[in-house]
Design an enzyme around this catalytic site. Structure first.
Site, short mmCIF file in Angstrom:
data_model
loop_
_atom_site.label_atom_id
_atom_site.label_comp_id
_atom_site.label_asym_id
_atom_site.label_seq_id
_atom_site.Cartn_x
_atom_site.Cartn_y
_atom_site.Cartn_z
N LYS A 166 0.85 -1.19 0.00
CA LYS A 166 0.00 0.00 0.00
C LYS A 166 0.88 1.25 0.00
CE LYS A 166 -4.56 0.41 2.15
NZ LYS A 166 -5.30 0.52 3.42
O1 G3P Z 1 -7.78 1.30 5.66
C1 G3P Z 1 -8.20 2.22 4.71
C2 G3P Z 1 -9.49 2.88 5.05
O2 G3P Z 1 -10.55 1.97 4.91
C3 G3P Z 1 -9.53 3.49 6.44
O3 G3P Z 1 -10.59 4.37 6.46
O4 G3P Z 1 -11.46 6.54 7.24
O5 G3P Z 1 -12.11 4.42 8.42
O6 G3P Z 1 -9.77 5.31 8.66
P1 G3P Z 1 -11.01 5.19 7.77
#
Ligand code: G3P
Length: 213
Positions: A82
């Site tokens: 990533k």
């Molecule tokens: O891991 C990537 C993403 O899905 C994280 O999103 O905004 O929930 O931290 P968030």
């Protein structure tokens, strides 16, 4: 549509292994595990789930990203590196992709970033719908635009919807033709749980008990 679990929790991954096509992690998700051995944790995750496991570099400089990415790829063949949608991240994506290493361009917030990710040969690009919604923009509109651009130009990079906050995001992503989505276990649970299913089973059981007497 591929479904990834956004977690580094091995018990969650084991529980939902039948439904998911892989796992995504990020530095915040990894930090929650307080793992003493990072490589061991990633190897355990790769051995627990079939499919790609996204592991995010922490460096922001091209050369160091390459080094990290190549190290991650040695941990297990299912590792997908990533990288952030930055100048250095896109360049590292190009180099790692040319070396046959799967890549996932993350922290994507615009179609222009997604376009460059595709041109750099990314395996996946992860537009963050929830974080755009959080600032009053429409995250799902970004998904629609990226899916359309990739379709028009025939890009092979897969749109992996990320930062999913609710069931509506899942349904809208699927309806728009997103290739993949990553969800926390709380959202995955909502995909199969429904109060009418629970209520219907209760009624069936109650009625059946009358017959069996
Ligand atoms: O891991 C990537 C993403 O899905 C994280 O999103 O905004 O929930 O931290 P968030």
């Amino acid at each position: 549509m591929e479904i990834f679990l956004d977690t580094a929790d091995l018990s969650e991954i084991r529980l939902y292994a039948d439904f998911i096509d892989g796992v995504t992690t990020n530095p915040s998700i990894i930090a929650k595990r307080n793992a003493s051995d990072f490589d061991e944790l990633i190897k355990d995750i790769c051995q627990t789930v079939a499919g790609l496991v996204s592991v995010e570099v922490i460096s922001e400089i091209y050369d160091e990203m390459l080094e990290e990415g190549e190290q991650f790829a040695k941990i297990h063949s299912n590792v997908c590196v990533k990288l952030p949608c930055t100048f250095d991240g896109l360049r590292a994506c190009k180099s790692l992709s040319l070396n046959g290493i799967a890549t996932n361009l993350t922290l994507c917030f615009s179609s222009a970033q997604a376009l460059l990710a595709a041109k750099c040969g990314a395996t996946y690009v992860s537009p963050f719908v929830g974080r755009l919604d959080d600032i009053g923009q429409s995250g799902i509109s970004l998904i629609e635009e990226i899916v359309n651009i990739f379709c028009v130009h025939g890009y092979e990079t897969k749109v992996l919807v990320a930062s999913v906050r609710n069931l509506q995001h899942v349904i809208q992503a699927a309806a728009l033709g997103a290739n993949a989505i990553t969800v926390p276990s709380t959202i995955l649970k909502q995909c199969f749980e429904h109060p009418l299913t629970t209520r219907g089973l209760e009624i069936f059981e109650k009625d059946w008990k009358k017959v069996k007497k």
